[in-house]
Design a protein around this motif. Structure first.
Motif, PDB file in Angstrom:
ATOM      1  N   GLY A  60      52.050  40.863  62.347  1.00 42.25           N
ATOM      2  CA  GLY A  60      52.094  39.589  61.633  1.00 42.25           C
ATOM      3  C   GLY A  60      52.634  39.749  60.230  1.00 42.25           C
ATOM      4  O   GLY A  60      53.376  38.892  59.730  1.00 42.25           O
ATOM      5  N   LEU A  61      52.250  40.870  59.574  1.00 45.61           N
ATOM      6  CA  LEU A  61      52.759  41.132  58.224  1.00 45.61           C
ATOM      7  C   LEU A  61      54.266  41.355  58.241  1.00 45.61           C
ATOM      8  O   LEU A  61      54.992  40.842  57.379  1.00 45.61           O
ATOM      9  CB  LEU A  61      52.049  42.356  57.642  1.00 45.61           C
ATOM     10  N   TYR A  62      54.742  42.101  59.246  1.00 43.40           N
ATOM     11  CA  TYR A  62      56.188  42.316  59.373  1.00 43.40           C
ATOM     12  C   TYR A  62      56.919  40.985  59.608  1.00 43.40           C
ATOM     13  O   TYR A  62      57.992  40.742  59.029  1.00 43.40           O
ATOM     14  CB  TYR A  62      56.484  43.279  60.513  1.00 43.40           C
ATOM     15  N   LEU A  63      56.321  40.152  60.450  1.00 43.80           N
ATOM     16  CA  LEU A  63      56.929  38.846  60.710  1.00 43.80           C
ATOM     17  C   LEU A  63      56.966  37.998  59.445  1.00 43.80           C
ATOM     18  O   LEU A  63      57.957  37.302  59.176  1.00 43.80           O
ATOM     19  CB  LEU A  63      56.151  38.118  61.806  1.00 43.80           C
ATOM     20  N   ALA A  64      55.877  38.055  58.660  1.00 41.84           N
ATOM     21  CA  ALA A  64      55.830  37.279  57.424  1.00 41.84           C
ATOM     22  C   ALA A  64      56.892  37.766  56.439  1.00 41.84           C
ATOM     23  O   ALA A  64      57.587  36.960  55.802  1.00 41.84           O
ATOM     24  CB  ALA A  64      54.441  37.369  56.799  1.00 41.84           C
TER      25      ALA A  64
ATOM     26  N   HIS B 247      56.439  30.080  49.074  1.00 42.55           N
ATOM     27  CA  HIS B 247      56.015  31.026  50.102  1.00 42.55           C
ATOM     28  C   HIS B 247      54.898  31.928  49.597  1.00 42.55           C
ATOM     29  O   HIS B 247      54.002  32.310  50.364  1.00 42.55           O
ATOM     30  CB  HIS B 247      57.202  31.871  50.555  1.00 42.55           C
ATOM     31  N   ALA B 248      54.963  32.293  48.308  1.00 50.87           N
ATOM     32  CA  ALA B 248      53.905  33.142  47.758  1.00 50.87           C
ATOM     33  C   ALA B 248      52.556  32.432  47.768  1.00 50.87           C
ATOM     34  O   ALA B 248      51.505  33.081  47.850  1.00 50.87           O
ATOM     35  CB  ALA B 248      54.262  33.552  46.328  1.00 50.87           C
ATOM     36  N   ILE B 249      52.571  31.109  47.695  1.00 48.70           N
ATOM     37  CA  ILE B 249      51.321  30.350  47.728  1.00 48.70           C
ATOM     38  C   ILE B 249      50.873  30.084  49.154  1.00 48.70           C
ATOM     39  O   ILE B 249      49.693  30.249  49.486  1.00 48.70           O
ATOM     40  CB  ILE B 249      51.500  29.018  46.967  1.00 48.70           C
TER      41      ILE B 249
ATOM     42  N   PRO C 116      50.235  33.699  52.168  1.00 52.93           N
ATOM     43  CA  PRO C 116      48.945  34.420  52.236  1.00 52.93           C
ATOM     44  C   PRO C 116      47.836  33.587  52.865  1.00 52.93           C
ATOM     45  O   PRO C 116      47.067  34.094  53.689  1.00 52.93           O
ATOM     46  CB  PRO C 116      48.654  34.736  50.761  1.00 52.93           C
ATOM     47  N   SER C 117      47.753  32.302  52.473  1.00 51.77           N
ATOM     48  CA  SER C 117      46.719  31.435  53.047  1.00 51.77           C
ATOM     49  C   SER C 117      46.941  31.252  54.550  1.00 51.77           C
ATOM     50  O   SER C 117      45.998  31.325  55.350  1.00 51.77           O
ATOM     51  CB  SER C 117      46.729  30.075  52.347  1.00 51.77           C
ATOM     52  N   LEU C 118      48.194  31.010  54.919  1.00 48.74           N
ATOM     53  CA  LEU C 118      48.511  30.822  56.333  1.00 48.74           C
ATOM     54  C   LEU C 118      48.253  32.099  57.127  1.00 48.74           C
ATOM     55  O   LEU C 118      47.683  32.061  58.232  1.00 48.74           O
ATOM     56  CB  LEU C 118      49.975  30.393  56.476  1.00 48.74           C
ATOM     57  N   PHE C 119      48.660  33.232  56.567  1.00 53.55           N
ATOM     58  CA  PHE C 119      48.464  34.514  57.234  1.00 53.55           C
ATOM     59  C   PHE C 119      46.980  34.811  57.403  1.00 53.55           C
ATOM     60  O   PHE C 119      46.542  35.269  58.473  1.00 53.55           O
ATOM     61  CB  PHE C 119      49.135  35.633  56.434  1.00 53.55           C
TER      62      PHE C 119
END
Length: 287
Positions: A154-158, A26-28, A31-34
């Motif tokens: 979006g950050l909260y959702l992530a 998820h760490a990889i 961020p790219s997806l977001f």
């Protein structure tokens, strides 16, 4: 080395490794997806804003071009400014006569071009056979705030997704490792002497079920071999106990490990007195 050992202890279990592996993935990916989604959303909002602004500007120019009285045109523009639908509005004539003095108009060709928070657009139109330019300015700040709000949500959702993934990964890890732990506990009981304890583990994990079946087959074969050896040893003991000749078994150092009753009668010693002694003791006695 000590830190490596501590790290190995922390992530040594399968369930912890599943969780750590999920976090790394998820760490990889996140961020790219977001970032990719954020770019798409931002461009979508901006393009939608530009399309709406250009459509409104054209519609307004058509309506104003129908007015023959310039005072009516000014009244419409003032109403739009008062209602907050526009941040700026003016009409530029060919002889530079403007409705507003100190015209800050700088036409934008894309969102945020001049970084002034206003999207300026110019639309040519005809008023009383005079070609003029309708200059309008729309608020970009509202769109920027909307984009920023979308980023925050979006950050909260992530973060929520990562948290749920951790919880789910922990639960899945415990479900996967539970039958393995049960198999380990039963194997320890078998190793401690409870050879009749069956390695019967109920699990839906194919690999663990296959491992349990193989270990159970191994246990049964070991039990059968152990029982056969015990039966053979009992048979040999019965034979030794009933022969007339004395039979002694010694180790490589000459220590007496076993003897039959005939030896006790021949040498006059009890079994317990000779076990562990060197066989040369009997030779001395015979002399």
């Amino acid at each position: 080395m000590a830190r490596f050992s501590q790290l190995s202890f922390v992530i040594g279990s399968l369930s912890k490794r599943l969780v750590v592996g999920g976090l790394i993935i998820h760490a990889i990916l996140i961020p790219s997806l977001f970032y990719g989604i954020a770019v798409i959303v931002k461009e979508g909002y901006e393009q939608s804003f530009i399309d709406r602004v250009r459509s409104d500007a054209r519609t307004l120019s058509v309506l104003l071009s129908r007015e023959s009285d310039i005072e009516n045109v000014r009244a419409v523009i003032d109403d739009l400014l008062f209602e907050g639908k526009l941040l700026f509005a003016s009409i530029a004539y060919s002889d530079k006569r403007n409705v507003h003095v100190d015209d800050p108009f700088k036409e934008d060709f894309f969102f945020g071009q001049h970084e002034d928070g206003v999207y300026y657009i110019g639309i040519p139109m005809d008023i009383n056979n005079d070609i003029v330019e309708l200059r309008l300015g729309y608020d970009e700040i509202a769109i920027e705030e909307q984009v920023q709000k979308t980023y925050t949500n979006g950050l909260y959702l992530a973060l929520g997704y990562v948290l749920l993934s951790m919880v789910f990964g922990t639960w899945m890890g415990s479900q996967v490792t539970r039958p393995i732990r049960e198999l380990r506990d039963v194997a320890r009981e078998v190793a401690s002497g409870e050879s009749t304890k069956q390695l019967d583990i109920t699990t839906t994990v194919t690999e663990v079920r296959s491992l349990a079946q193989n270990l159970e087959s191994m246990r049964q074969k070991l039990v059968q071999t152990s029982e056969a050896m015990a039966s053979r040893e009992m048979y040999m003991r019965d034979v030794m106990d009933n022969v007339m000749d004395g039979i002694i078994t010694v180790n490589e150092l000459g220590g007496i490990e076993s003897l039959n009753p005939a030896v006790e009668e021949l040498f006059g010693y009890e079994r317990t007195a000779l076990l562990g002694d060197n066989i040369t003791r009997l030779f001395v006695i015979a002399d």
